[in-house]
Design an enzyme around this catalytic site. Structure first.
Site, short mmCIF file in Angstrom:
data_model
loop_
_atom_site.label_atom_id
_atom_site.label_comp_id
_atom_site.label_asym_id
_atom_site.label_seq_id
_atom_site.Cartn_x
_atom_site.Cartn_y
_atom_site.Cartn_z
N ILE A 184 -8.90 3.67 -2.89
CA ILE A 184 -8.83 5.12 -3.11
C ILE A 184 -10.09 5.61 -3.81
CG2 ILE A 184 -7.64 6.94 -4.42
CD1 ILE A 184 -5.02 5.57 -3.80
N HIS A 444 -21.88 -3.37 26.79
CA HIS A 444 -23.17 -3.05 26.18
C HIS A 444 -23.54 -1.60 26.52
CE1 HIS A 444 -27.28 -3.43 24.81
NE2 HIS A 444 -27.67 -2.87 25.95
P1 FAD Z 1 5.87 6.21 1.17
O1 FAD Z 1 4.94 6.64 2.21
O2 FAD Z 1 5.46 6.29 -0.24
O3 FAD Z 1 7.19 7.05 1.41
C1 FAD Z 1 8.28 6.97 0.55
C2 FAD Z 1 9.09 8.25 0.68
O4 FAD Z 1 10.33 8.08 0.00
C3 FAD Z 1 8.44 9.47 0.02
O5 FAD Z 1 8.38 10.53 0.92
C4 FAD Z 1 9.35 9.79 -1.17
O6 FAD Z 1 9.43 11.16 -1.45
C5 FAD Z 1 10.68 9.28 -0.67
N1 FAD Z 1 11.65 8.94 -1.71
C6 FAD Z 1 11.43 8.15 -2.80
N2 FAD Z 1 12.58 7.99 -3.49
C7 FAD Z 1 13.52 8.72 -2.83
C8 FAD Z 1 14.90 8.93 -3.04
N3 FAD Z 1 15.56 8.36 -4.05
N4 FAD Z 1 15.55 9.74 -2.16
C9 FAD Z 1 14.91 10.32 -1.12
N5 FAD Z 1 13.61 10.13 -0.87
C10 FAD Z 1 12.93 9.32 -1.71
N6 FAD Z 1 -2.48 3.05 3.90
C11 FAD Z 1 -3.05 2.68 5.07
O7 FAD Z 1 -2.55 1.76 5.74
N7 FAD Z 1 -4.17 3.31 5.54
C12 FAD Z 1 -4.76 4.30 4.85
O8 FAD Z 1 -5.77 4.85 5.30
C13 FAD Z 1 -4.20 4.70 3.62
N8 FAD Z 1 -4.76 5.69 2.89
C14 FAD Z 1 -4.18 6.08 1.72
C15 FAD Z 1 -4.78 7.08 0.99
C16 FAD Z 1 -4.24 7.50 -0.20
C17 FAD Z 1 -4.91 8.60 -0.99
C18 FAD Z 1 -3.03 6.92 -0.65
C19 FAD Z 1 -2.39 7.39 -1.92
C20 FAD Z 1 -2.41 5.91 0.06
C21 FAD Z 1 -2.99 5.47 1.25
N9 FAD Z 1 -2.44 4.44 2.00
C22 FAD Z 1 -3.03 4.04 3.17
C23 FAD Z 1 -1.21 3.74 1.57
C24 FAD Z 1 0.00 4.29 2.34
O9 FAD Z 1 0.10 5.68 2.12
C25 FAD Z 1 1.26 3.58 1.90
O10 FAD Z 1 1.10 2.19 2.01
C26 FAD Z 1 2.45 4.02 2.74
O11 FAD Z 1 2.64 5.41 2.67
C27 FAD Z 1 3.72 3.30 2.31
O12 FAD Z 1 4.77 3.73 3.11
P2 FAD Z 1 6.27 3.69 2.62
O13 FAD Z 1 7.09 4.18 3.76
O14 FAD Z 1 6.59 2.37 2.05
O15 FAD Z 1 6.35 4.71 1.39
P1 NAD Z 2 -6.59 -0.74 -5.46
O1 NAD Z 2 -5.71 -1.83 -5.91
O2 NAD Z 2 -7.20 -0.78 -4.13
O3 NAD Z 2 -7.80 -0.56 -6.48
C1 NAD Z 2 -7.61 -0.39 -7.84
C2 NAD Z 2 -8.86 -0.84 -8.55
O4 NAD Z 2 -8.77 -0.46 -9.90
C3 NAD Z 2 -9.05 -2.35 -8.49
O5 NAD Z 2 -10.34 -2.64 -8.03
C4 NAD Z 2 -8.84 -2.77 -9.94
O6 NAD Z 2 -9.60 -3.89 -10.30
C5 NAD Z 2 -9.27 -1.51 -10.68
N1 NAD Z 2 -8.70 -1.39 -12.02
C6 NAD Z 2 -7.44 -1.69 -12.43
N2 NAD Z 2 -7.32 -1.44 -13.74
C7 NAD Z 2 -8.52 -0.97 -14.18
C8 NAD Z 2 -9.02 -0.54 -15.43
N3 NAD Z 2 -8.26 -0.57 -16.52
N4 NAD Z 2 -10.29 -0.11 -15.49
C9 NAD Z 2 -11.08 -0.09 -14.39
N5 NAD Z 2 -10.67 -0.50 -13.19
C10 NAD Z 2 -9.39 -0.92 -13.07
O7 NAD Z 2 -5.71 0.59 -5.69
P2 NAD Z 2 -6.00 2.10 -5.27
O8 NAD Z 2 -7.40 2.27 -4.82
O9 NAD Z 2 -5.49 2.93 -6.38
O10 NAD Z 2 -5.05 2.25 -4.03
C11 NAD Z 2 -3.63 2.06 -4.19
C12 NAD Z 2 -3.01 1.48 -2.95
O11 NAD Z 2 -3.09 2.39 -1.88
C13 NAD Z 2 -3.72 0.21 -2.54
O12 NAD Z 2 -2.78 -0.84 -2.55
C14 NAD Z 2 -4.19 0.44 -1.16
O13 NAD Z 2 -3.85 -0.62 -0.30
C15 NAD Z 2 -3.51 1.72 -0.71
N6 NAD Z 2 -4.52 2.51 -0.01
C16 NAD Z 2 -4.98 2.05 1.19
C17 NAD Z 2 -5.97 2.71 1.84
C18 NAD Z 2 -6.47 2.18 3.13
O14 NAD Z 2 -5.80 1.35 3.73
N7 NAD Z 2 -7.62 2.61 3.61
C19 NAD Z 2 -6.55 3.84 1.28
C20 NAD Z 2 -6.08 4.27 0.06
C21 NAD Z 2 -5.07 3.60 -0.57
#
Ligand code: FAD
Ligand code: NAD
Length: 466
Positions: A184, A444
């Site tokens: 992130i 290519h």
């Molecule tokens: P979530 O997507 O978190 O969905 C859970 C849902 O459950 C939510 O809508 C929540 O409101 C709902 N919920 C929770 N508790 C309750 C309850 N008690 N009752 C009803 N509803 C509830 N992953 C990638 O693979 N590629 C990426 O490019 C990528 N980019 C990311 C960028 C950002 C900024 C962030 C934050 C994450 C990114 N991720 C990416 C990670 C990805 O978003 C998550 O891994 C994924 O959304 C997980 O899916 P999930 O279905 O487990 O949960």
């Molecule tokens: P991350 O685990 O990728 O990175 C967190 C980073 O923060 C690590 O490098 C860690 O060493 C560092 N960190 C932890 N504690 C710290 C501290 N006290 N001071 C300084 N650095 C510290 O987590 P994220 O970037 O927050 O993303 C969260 C999750 O969302 C990840 O598991 C990732 O897989 C998912 N995500 C995926 C995508 C994608 O697939 N392109 C994009 C965004 C998020």
């Protein structure tokens, strides 16, 4: 009371995909989501909006930095209209979440809006816009994750923010301090760097994207430093405080000295935590582990046999496609099938530019496991396609077993690596050798020729174009 074969709690890429697969397999299915839009973190505040902003900011960067090289002249100054950029991002999100509404209707899945909480192992209360109780033979917990924080940081969500607020800023920060050099931090850090912010990354470990192959970290750090990111690895953040419109971050460097960073915004991106608040898991007897995750066995079954859990709320990588695969697996398991996921073959991608993508084992993991391996690497800059588009940073590295030539890991950084990694996943799923890829024709000029060349290098050190 409405009764269902399956109730899914949470509508992210885990939950909504599980619901669709359950319905396809003939089960009467309900999905419960506390927010008014479906799609979870991924569609609303994660994958989709972050990629929309990465794309917009990339266009801007091209216009400012690279149009001239291509012989394109822009009369007047190219400017960012952040409000419009954010509005376009939101339109993409709305269109995508609207698509999930359509899919729910198409598959005759009942959608409940409200917080779902267990009354017992077969009854769920819904509290929100919909207020009801439903009965379900099986339940799939797909409640996802929320941003983590450090205990001493007060996230005011105004200037000390998480990814959610960073997708909605009203101004381009002058200086954004990013705590955490993971996925992130780098993706959103790059968005704002391209838009003109000074960006300082403060990372605890000794390299960026520390869970990926060290070669990828090194190359990405080189590119980021060239783009004038300030990269501070091996820095332990000690405090984050607001001083008016300024944020002051104090950290200890490798030598134990205190260093101070001052900016107008601080993005805290130190990971995400599994989310089970309000679920009342204990009422159903579902165990939560010491890290807050729902405990599951290899079939993603919880401590209660008719309740399963998937996605970010269970162990494993927090990735959308991992959550979706698990959703399908659980639906098929409930239907009596014997599905399987190879977690080693779930690719990881960082959508910076150059993109970073990997599947399988890293060199560090192979070394630690004492596996004898060989490595073939090919630089992007040696490709005609890279020179044509001026995307010359990066490389493809293939790690193969020294004795059998089976591919054990593929690590790439470069233009379109996010799409190219699919070739490596297919190859590894079929247990291909490096020579198998080396002998396949690659169109290519494409970036994928780097995969063939790296495979040639791994096979016999006979890459053709170096
Ligand atoms: P979530 O997507 O978190 O969905 C859970 C849902 O459950 C939510 O809508 C929540 O409101 C709902 N919920 C929770 N508790 C309750 C309850 N008690 N009752 C009803 N509803 C509830 N992953 C990638 O693979 N590629 C990426 O490019 C990528 N980019 C990311 C960028 C950002 C900024 C962030 C934050 C994450 C990114 N991720 C990416 C990670 C990805 O978003 C998550 O891994 C994924 O959304 C997980 O899916 P999930 O279905 O487990 O949960
Ligand atoms: P991350 O685990 O990728 O990175 C967190 C980073 O923060 C690590 O490098 C860690 O060493 C560092 N960190 C932890 N504690 C710290 C501290 N006290 N001071 C300084 N650095 C510290 O987590 P994220 O970037 O927050 O993303 C969260 C999750 O969302 C990840 O598991 C990732 O897989 C998912 N995500 C995926 C995508 C994608 O697939 N392109 C994009 C965004 C998020």
């Amino acid at each position: 009371m409405s009764t269902y074969d399956v109730a899914v709690i949470g509508s992210g890429p885990g939950g909504y995909v599980a619901a669709i697969r359950c319905a396809q397999l003939g089960m009467k299915t309900a999905i419960i989501e506390k927010y008014s839009t479906l799609g979870g973190t991924c569609l609303n505040v994660g994958c989709i909006p972050s990629k929309a902003l990465l794309d917009s900011s990339h266009h801007y960067e091209h216009a400012v930095k690279h149009f001239e090289d291509h012989g394109i002249e822009v009369p007047g100054e190219v400017k960012v209209n952040l409000e419009k950029m954010i509005a376009r991002k939101q339109a993409v999100v709305d269109q995508t979440t609207g698509g999930i509404d359509f899919l729910m209707k198409k598959n005759k899945i009942d959608v409940y809006e409200g917080v779902g909480s267990f009354k017992d192992a077969t009854h769920i209360l819904v509290e929100g816009k919909d207020k009801t109780e439903i009965e379900a033979k099986y339940t799939i917990i797909a409640t996802g994750s929320k941003p983590s924080n450090l205990p001493f940081i007060n996230l005011d969500k105004e200037r000390i923010i998480t990814s959610t607020e960073a997708l909605e800023l009203k101004e381009v920060p002058k200086h954004m301090i990013v705590i955490g050099g993971g996925v992130i931090g780098l993706e959103l850090g790059q968005v704002y760097r391209r838009l003109g912010s000074e960006v300082t990354i403060v990372e605890y470990m000794d390299r960026l994207i520390p869970t990926m192959d060290a070669g990828l970290s090194k190359e990405l750090t080189k590119v980021f430093k060239k783009a004038k990111f300030k990269v501070n690895t091996s820095h332990q953040v000690k405090s984050v405080e607001r001083e008016g419109d300024e944020v002051v971050v104090k950290a200890n460097n490798k030598k134990g000295e205190e260093v101070e960073f001052r900016g107008d915004y601080c993005l805290v991106s130190v990971g995400r935590r599994p989310y089970t608040d309000g679920l009342n898991a204990e009422a159903a007897g579902v165990k939560i582990d010491e890290r807050g995750r729902v405990e599951v066995n290899d079939h993603l079954q919880t401590s209660v046999s008719n309740i399963y859990a998937i996605g970010d709320v269970v162990k494993g990588a927090m990735l959308a496609h991992k959550a979706s695969e698990e959703g399908v697996l659980v639906a098929e398991t409930i239907a009596g099938q014997k599905p399987h996921i190879d977690y080693n073959l779930i690719p990881g991608v960082v959508y910076t530019w150059p993109e970073v993508a990997a599947v399988g084992k890293t060199e560090e993991e192979l070394k630690e496991a004492g596996v004898e391996y060989k490595s073939g690497q090919f630089p992007m800059r040696a490709l005609g396609r890279s020179r044509a588009s001026m995307d010359i940073d990066g490389f493809v590295k293939i790690l193969a077993d020294k004795n059998t030539d089976e591919i054990l890991g593929v690590h790439m950084i470069g233009a379109r690596a996010a799409d190219m990694i699919a070739e490596a996943v297919v190859a590894m799923e079929y247990r291909a050798s490096a020579e198998d890829i080396a002998r396949m024709s690659h169109a290519h000029p494409t970036f994928t020729e780097a995969i063939k060349e790296a495979a040639l290098a791994a096979t016999d050190d006979i890459a053709l174009h170096v």
